[in-house]
Design a protein around this motif. Structure first.
Motif, PDB file in Angstrom:
ATOM      1  N   UNK A  77      -4.644   7.289  -1.085  1.00 51.48           N
ATOM      2  CA  UNK A  77      -3.812   6.877  -2.215  1.00 51.48           C
ATOM      3  C   UNK A  77      -4.263   5.541  -2.804  1.00 51.48           C
ATOM      4  N   UNK A  78      -5.247   4.930  -2.180  1.00 47.68           N
ATOM      5  CA  UNK A  78      -5.861   3.723  -2.744  1.00 47.68           C
ATOM      6  C   UNK A  78      -7.160   4.133  -3.429  1.00 47.68           C
ATOM      7  N   UNK A  79      -7.216   3.938  -4.754  1.00 50.84           N
ATOM      8  CA  UNK A  79      -8.379   4.335  -5.553  1.00 50.84           C
ATOM      9  C   UNK A  79      -9.188   3.094  -5.932  1.00 50.84           C
ATOM     10  N   UNK A  80     -10.493   3.125  -5.690  1.00 45.58           N
ATOM     11  CA  UNK A  80     -11.358   1.974  -5.897  1.00 45.58           C
ATOM     12  C   UNK A  80     -12.289   2.199  -7.089  1.00 45.58           C
ATOM     13  N   UNK A  81     -12.448   1.171  -7.926  1.00 49.33           N
ATOM     14  CA  UNK A  81     -13.485   1.171  -8.967  1.00 49.33           C
ATOM     15  C   UNK A  81     -14.314  -0.086  -8.766  1.00 49.33           C
ATOM     16  N   UNK A  82     -15.633   0.090  -8.624  1.00 54.90           N
ATOM     17  CA  UNK A  82     -16.559  -1.008  -8.358  1.00 54.90           C
ATOM     18  C   UNK A  82     -17.541  -1.097  -9.523  1.00 54.90           C
ATOM     19  N   UNK A  83     -17.743  -2.302 -10.085  1.00 51.95           N
ATOM     20  CA  UNK A  83     -18.703  -2.462 -11.177  1.00 51.95           C
ATOM     21  C   UNK A  83     -19.945  -3.205 -10.697  1.00 51.95           C
ATOM     22  N   UNK A  84     -21.068  -2.878 -11.311  1.00 54.87           N
ATOM     23  CA  UNK A  84     -22.320  -3.555 -10.993  1.00 54.87           C
ATOM     24  C   UNK A  84     -23.332  -3.315 -12.104  1.00 54.87           C
ATOM     25  N   UNK A  85     -24.264  -4.226 -12.251  1.00 50.32           N
ATOM     26  CA  UNK A  85     -25.459  -3.945 -13.050  1.00 50.32           C
ATOM     27  C   UNK A  85     -26.372  -3.052 -12.219  1.00 50.32           C
ATOM     28  N   UNK A  86     -27.344  -2.468 -12.905  1.00 50.00           N
ATOM     29  CA  UNK A  86     -28.287  -1.591 -12.193  1.00 50.00           C
ATOM     30  C   UNK A  86     -29.011  -2.366 -11.095  1.00 50.00           C
ATOM     31  N   UNK A  87     -29.340  -3.629 -11.387  1.00 57.64           N
ATOM     32  CA  UNK A  87     -30.116  -4.425 -10.440  1.00 57.64           C
ATOM     33  C   UNK A  87     -29.328  -4.784  -9.191  1.00 57.64           C
ATOM     34  N   UNK A  88     -28.006  -4.683  -9.231  1.00 59.21           N
ATOM     35  CA  UNK A  88     -27.196  -5.093  -8.089  1.00 59.21           C
ATOM     36  C   UNK A  88     -26.962  -3.999  -7.072  1.00 59.21           C
ATOM     37  N   UNK A  89     -27.379  -2.770  -7.388  1.00 57.98           N
ATOM     38  CA  UNK A  89     -27.118  -1.622  -6.515  1.00 57.98           C
ATOM     39  C   UNK A  89     -28.450  -0.922  -6.267  1.00 57.98           C
ATOM     40  N   UNK A  90     -29.023  -1.117  -5.094  1.00 59.26           N
ATOM     41  CA  UNK A  90     -30.371  -0.610  -4.818  1.00 59.26           C
ATOM     42  C   UNK A  90     -30.367   0.149  -3.502  1.00 59.26           C
TER      43      UNK A  90
ATOM     44  N   UNK B  23       0.839  -1.198   0.000  1.00 63.52           N
ATOM     45  CA  UNK B  23       0.000   0.000   0.000  1.00 63.52           C
ATOM     46  C   UNK B  23       0.878   1.254   0.000  1.00 63.52           C
ATOM     47  N   UNK B  24       0.611   2.183  -0.902  1.00 64.87           N
ATOM     48  CA  UNK B  24       1.397   3.432  -0.911  1.00 64.87           C
ATOM     49  C   UNK B  24       1.143   4.234   0.368  1.00 64.87           C
ATOM     50  N   UNK B  25       2.152   4.920   0.822  1.00 65.46           N
ATOM     51  CA  UNK B  25       1.991   5.782   1.988  1.00 65.46           C
ATOM     52  C   UNK B  25       1.152   7.000   1.623  1.00 65.46           C
ATOM     53  N   UNK B  26       0.418   7.511   2.590  1.00 65.50           N
ATOM     54  CA  UNK B  26      -0.399   8.700   2.369  1.00 65.50           C
ATOM     55  C   UNK B  26       0.478   9.841   1.863  1.00 65.50           C
ATOM     56  N   UNK B  27       0.090  10.431   0.717  1.00 65.81           N
ATOM     57  CA  UNK B  27       0.830  11.554   0.164  1.00 65.81           C
ATOM     58  C   UNK B  27       2.050  11.172  -0.648  1.00 65.81           C
ATOM     59  N   UNK B  28       2.301   9.879  -0.841  1.00 62.18           N
ATOM     60  CA  UNK B  28       3.479   9.454  -1.609  1.00 62.18           C
ATOM     61  C   UNK B  28       3.209   9.571  -3.102  1.00 62.18           C
ATOM     62  N   UNK B  29       4.240   9.315  -3.914  1.00 61.65           N
ATOM     63  CA  UNK B  29       4.116   9.428  -5.371  1.00 61.65           C
ATOM     64  C   UNK B  29       3.519   8.173  -5.993  1.00 61.65           C
ATOM     65  N   UNK B  30       3.296   7.126  -5.194  1.00 64.63           N
ATOM     66  CA  UNK B  30       2.677   5.905  -5.717  1.00 64.63           C
ATOM     67  C   UNK B  30       1.192   5.875  -5.375  1.00 64.63           C
ATOM     68  N   UNK B  31       0.441   5.165  -6.204  1.00 67.71           N
ATOM     69  CA  UNK B  31      -0.978   4.941  -5.927  1.00 67.71           C
ATOM     70  C   UNK B  31      -1.283   3.457  -6.084  1.00 67.71           C
ATOM     71  N   UNK B  32      -2.399   3.048  -5.491  1.00 72.87           N
ATOM     72  CA  UNK B  32      -2.889   1.686  -5.634  1.00 72.87           C
ATOM     73  C   UNK B  32      -4.282   1.748  -6.253  1.00 72.87           C
ATOM     74  N   UNK B  33      -4.487   1.036  -7.375  1.00 69.84           N
ATOM     75  CA  UNK B  33      -5.790   0.978  -8.029  1.00 69.84           C
ATOM     76  C   UNK B  33      -6.435  -0.359  -7.669  1.00 69.84           C
ATOM     77  N   UNK B  34      -7.529  -0.309  -6.924  1.00 70.84           N
ATOM     78  CA  UNK B  34      -8.227  -1.508  -6.467  1.00 70.84           C
ATOM     79  C   UNK B  34      -9.472  -1.693  -7.332  1.00 70.84           C
ATOM     80  N   UNK B  35      -9.487  -2.760  -8.140  1.00 70.87           N
ATOM     81  CA  UNK B  35     -10.577  -3.021  -9.080  1.00 70.87           C
ATOM     82  C   UNK B  35     -11.449  -4.145  -8.527  1.00 70.87           C
ATOM     83  N   UNK B  36     -12.715  -3.842  -8.270  1.00 76.91           N
ATOM     84  CA  UNK B  36     -13.656  -4.785  -7.650  1.00 76.91           C
ATOM     85  C   UNK B  36     -14.791  -5.040  -8.630  1.00 76.91           C
TER      86      UNK B  36
END
Length: 704
Positions: A373-386, A332-345
Motif C-alpha cells: 500500500x506504499x507506492x514509490x516514485x523515484x526520479x533520476x537523470x539517465x546518468x544517475x542510474x547505471x 502507514x496504511x495497513x495492508x489491504x486497507x482503503x488508504x495508500x501512501x505515495x512516497x516521492x523520492x
C-alpha cells in the motif's frame, strides 16, 4: 483566539531573510493556528508604517508599530547595524532593546556569509561584530547561519520551539481539544507544511525584479511519458498502469534529462493527493497520504552504510514539526486497507557517491517490499542510474522516461505561464512589463519559435533564419529552457536566436545582473568571471569529473584569476559563486556546477578561446571525435555555435582526410548534422573542397 505580535527587526541588507521570517510566521499559522487557538502576527515597518512627520524617524516607527506591545522579536544582522538613533547604534538595536527590557523573547540571528567587497561599509560591519559580542556577554544564545536557505531551515525549527514554549498552553486554557486521533492530527500538520513548500514555483527575477511566485497548478501542463518502442502515454495513465496494470508494481522509476520536469511532476502528483484530487491516479483509495524526500538529504547509518528507515527520514527532513518515529510509522496504511501512501523520492542522480546510490536502490527495494500500500516514485537523470555499475533497483519496478514537449504542449504552457505571471504582477502592484495581454505575449513568443505555424504574422523568414529558428525549436522542447525563454521575453522582450545566445544571457544574469540589483555584486565584471569559470569547467571536462573539492577548484582557477584586473580575492569570488550566483553548489564535501549543462557550456567557451590562438587545438578535437569514452557531444554543440568560419573550415579539413575511418561518421552522423546546423558562420568552403578531392573515400562523400 489569542494573538501574539512577532516583531521582525533588522537593517536593510537582509531583505530576503525578512521575507522568509514573515513567510514562516504565516506558515506556523497555517499549521497550528486553529489547533492552538493562537494567531501570530508579523510586525514589519514595510507592512505597518506610513509617512508621517514627527519628532524623529525611529520614534515614529516605534509608535506606529507599537513596538512596546510586541510579544517577541526576531533580530537579523549581516553587514549593517543600521542608522543611528538617539539611544542606540541602529534602529533594529533600539527595537530589540525595548523588548529585552520588557522581558520579551529575543531571537538573534547573524549571517556568516562572506560580505561583498564592493560597496561595503567596514565601520558598519565592525559595529555588527561589536553588537554580537555584547549580546553574547549578556548571556544571549545568538545563532549564525550560512545563507538564506540555512536561515529558513533554522528559523522554522526555532520559531516553533519558542512559540510552543512561551505562548502555547494545555487544553485547560479553554481551547477545544482536537477530536482526531493523535497520529492523524500530526499528519495533518505535516500535510499542511508539505503543501506550503510545494504550492509555488519560483522563477528568478531579473534586474529590478524580485522573484516571481506562480502557483504550480496554474502553469502545470500534461506531460507525456515515453515507454518502450516510442509509445507515449499521459502522466496520469502512467501511474494507473504502474500500480493497477496487468503486471502491477508499487515502484516507478522516472527517468528524464536535465530540465525535463521530473521534480515538477513529483510536485504535481503530491499536490493532487494532498488536496484530495487523487481519484484519477488511485481510483480505489479513500485517501492517499504523501511523503516527499530529496534523496541527496537522506540520512545514513554510518556503521551499516545504509539509509535509516523511512519513518526516521521523515523525522529528519521535517524537524520543524518535532515528529517522532512512532508517530510517522502510524501513518502507514495497513495492508489491504482503503488508504495508500505515495512516497516521492527526488533526485537519485544528485547523490554523488556511486556506493551510496546503490545503497539507496537497495533501501528502496527493502522499503517497498514491506507494504504494497506504499507506492514509490523515484526520479533520476539517465546518468544517475547505471545497471552496468550495479546502481539499479533489483525488485519489481516499472521504468519510464519523460518525453520532450511537443508544439501543442509548448503553446499551452506559454499561455498558462504568461497568464499566471501577469496575475502575479497585478496582485503585487508591479508595473506591467508589457501592456499587451498574456495571450498576445505567449502567442508572439510561440510565433517567433515556429514562424511556419503563423503565416498571418507577415514575418519574412529566409532560409538562414529558418536554420537559426530550428536551433531555438530544439531548446523549446525542454521545459526548463522554455520557461526561461518566457521569463526573459516577459521582462526584457528578449528572443534568443540560438541555444548559445540564451545561455550567454543566463550567465550574464547569474554572474552579475541579479546581485547588482540587490547591491551585492562583486567588483568583477561578468566577462572576467566567465573566463575564470570556463577554465575550471574545461579542466573538469578533460578529467571527466562532475565533482571537485574546494581546493581543487581554486587550484584550477588560480592562474587565470590572477590575470584578471580586479580587487576581489579568489576566496571572495569562490564564496560568491557558490553562495549567491547559483552556478556552483556544494555536493557533500565537494562542489559541482548546478547543472551539468552549465559545465558543458563553460567548457565550450574555453575551447573557443583556445581555438582562436592555436590550430593545433582543433586537431585535438578531431582526434577525439570518434572516442566514445570522451562524451563531449553537448560541449561540441556549444563549441561549434561560437567558432569563426576559419576554425570550422580547419576542423573539416582535418576530419575528412585520405584513409579516414568512415565508421566514425556513421556513429556520429546526428552529432555532425547538429554541429553543422549550429556552426556560427555556416562556412561551406572546406566542405566544397572535399567534394572535389579524389582521395576522399567514396563512402565519405555521402556524409559530406
Amino acid at each position: 483566539m489569542d494573538r501574539k505580535k512577532i516583531l521582525i527587526a533588522s537593517p536593510s541588507d537582509v531583505q530576503e531573510e525578512r521575507e522568509i521570517a514573515r513567510r514562516l510566521i504565516d506558515e506556523w499559522n497555517h499549521l497550528h493556528k486553529e489547533r492552538e487557538q493562537l494567531d501570530l502576527i508579523p510586525v514589519m515597518w514595510e507592512l505597518d508604517a506610513w509617512p508621517e512627520n514627527g519628532d524623529g524617524v525611529q520614534e515614529t516607527i516605534n509608535r506606529q508599530l507599537d513596538i512596546g506591545n510586541c510579544d517577541a522579536v526576531i533580530g537579523i544582522f549581516w553587514t549593517r547595524i543600521g542608522t543611528p538613533t538617539k539611544v542606540a547604534s541602529g534602529g533594529a538595536v533600539e527595537e530589540i532593546g525595548l523588548l529585552e527590557k520588557a522581558g520579551k523573547p529575543v531571537m538573534l540571528y547573524f549571517s556568516a556569509a562572506r560580505p561583498p567587497r564592493y560597496g561595503l561599509d567596514y565601520g558598519q560591519l565592525q559595529q555588527v561584530d561589536e553588537y554580537m559580542a555584547d549580546c553574547q556577554k549578556k548571556g544571549y544564545l545568538t545563532w549564525e547561519y550560512q545563507d538564506p536557505a540555512d536561515f529558513e531551515e533554522q528559523l522554522r525549527a526555532h520559531l516553533h520551539k519558542m512559540v510552543t514554549d512561551k505562548f502555547c498552553h494545555s487544553s485547560a486554557s479553554g481551547r477545544p481539544e482536537d477530536v482526531r486521533t493523535p497520529q492523524l492530527t500530526r499528519y495533518a500538520d505535516y500535510r499542511q507544511l508539505l503543501r506550503n513548500r510545494l504550492t509555488l514555483l519560483v522563477d528568478r527575477g531579473i534586474d529590478e525584479y524580485t522573484d516571481i511566485e506562480i502557483p504550480l497548478e496554474e502553469v502545470f501542463i500534461d506531460l507525456h511519458i515515453e515507454e518502450r518502442y516510442g509509445k507515449k502515454i499521459s502522466h496520469d495513465d502512467l501511474l494507473k498502469q504502474t500500480f493497477y496494470g496487468k503486471c502491477p508494481t508499487n515502484v516507478l522509476l522516472l527517468i528524464g534529462d536535465p530540465g525535463a520536469g521530473k521534480s515538477t511532476l513529483l510536485q504535481h502528483y503530491a499536490m493532487r493527493c494532498l488536496e484530495g484530487r487523487h481519484h484519477s491516479l488511485f481510483p480505489d483509495a479513500a485517501e492517499v497520504r504523501v511523503v516527499f524526500i530529496e534523496l541527496r538529504r537522506l540520512v545514513f547509518d554510518d556503521d551499516r552504510k545504509q539509509p535509516l528507515p523511512l519513518a526516521e527520514q521523515v523525522v529528519s527532513s521535517y524537524q520543524a514539526l518535532s515528529l517522532h518515529k512512532e508517530e510517522v510509522e502510524s501513518w502507514w496504511p495497513l495492508q489491504g486497507s482503503a488508504e495508500k501512501m505515495l512516497v516521492l523520492l527526488d533526485g537519485l542522480d544528485e547523490v554523488t557517491e556511486s556506493e551510496r546510490r546503490q545503497a539507496i536502490c537497495d533501501w528502496i527495494d527493502e522499503e517497498a517490499s514491506v507494504n504494497r500500500n506504499r507506492c514509490f516514485i523515484v526520479t533520476t537523470r539517465r546518468t544517475g542510474y547505471a545497471a552496468s555499475e550495479g546502481i539499479e533497483l533489483k525488485g519489481t519496478h516499472k521504468s519510464a522516461t519523460l518525453a520532450d514537449l511537443d508544439k501543442g504542449q509548448q503553446k499551452k504552457f506559454l499561455r498558462k505561464w504568461f497568464r499566471a505571471a501577469t496575475a502575479y504582477e497585478q496582485e503585487n502592484g508591479r508595473r506591467r512589463s508589457d501592456e499587451s495581454s498574456p495571450e498576445e505575449q505567449a502567442d508572439a513568443l510561440y510565433a517567433y519559435i515556429y514562424p511556419e505555424d503563423n503565416q498571418s504574422s507577415g514575418e519574412l523568414v529566409d532560409d538562414m533564419e529558418r536554420k537559426r529558428r530550428r536551433g531555438v525549436q530544439e531548446i523549446a522542447v525542454i521545459p526548463l529552457l522554455l520557461k526561461l525563454m518566457a521569463l526573459l521575453y516577459k521582462l526584457r522582450g528578449y528572443k534568443p536566436d540560438s541555444r548559445i545566445s540564451l545561455y550567454r544571457l543566463v550567465f550574464k544574469y547569474l554572474l552579475h545582473g541579479r546581485e547588482k540589483a540587490r547591491k551585492l555584486a562583486l567588483d568583477i565584471d561578468p566577462e572576467q568571471s566567465e573566463t575564470v569559470l570556463a577554465q575550471l569547467a574545461y579542466t573538469m571536462q578533460k578529467q571527466m569529473r562532475l565533482d571537485c573539492s574546494e581546493k581543487e577548484m581554486k587550484d584550477s582557477m588560480e592562474l587565470r584569476f590572477r590575470s584578471q584586473n580586479t580587487s576581489v580575492t579568489l576566496d571572495e569570488f569562490f564564496t560568491f559563486i557558490v553562495g549567491r550566483s547559483g552556478i556552483l553548489k556544494p555536493n557533500g564535501e565537494a562542489y559541482r556546477f548546478w547543472h551539468k549543462t552549465f559545465q558543458e557550456y563553460l567548457a565550450s567557451r574555453e575551447m573557443a578561446r583556445q581555438s582562436r590562438s592555436s590550430d593545433d587545438f582543433v586537431g585535438s578535437i578531431v582526434r577525439h571525435f570518434g572516442d566514445t569514452a570522451w562524451e563531449w557531444d553537448e560541449t561540441l554543440k556549444f563549441y561549434f555555435a561560437q567558432i569563426e568560419d576559419r576554425v570550422f573550415d580547419s576542423f573539416m579539413e582535418q576530419l575528412f582526410v585520405a584513409g579516414m575511418a568512415t565508421d566514425v561518421l556513421d556513429n556520429n552522423l546526428q552529432l555532425m548534422q547538429t554541429m553543422i546546423r549550429e556552426a556560427k558562420e555556416f562556412s561551406v568552403t572546406a566542405l566544397c573542397g572535399k567534394l572535389n578531392d579524389p582521395e576522399i573515400a567514396l563512402r565519405a562523400y555521402w556524409h559530406v
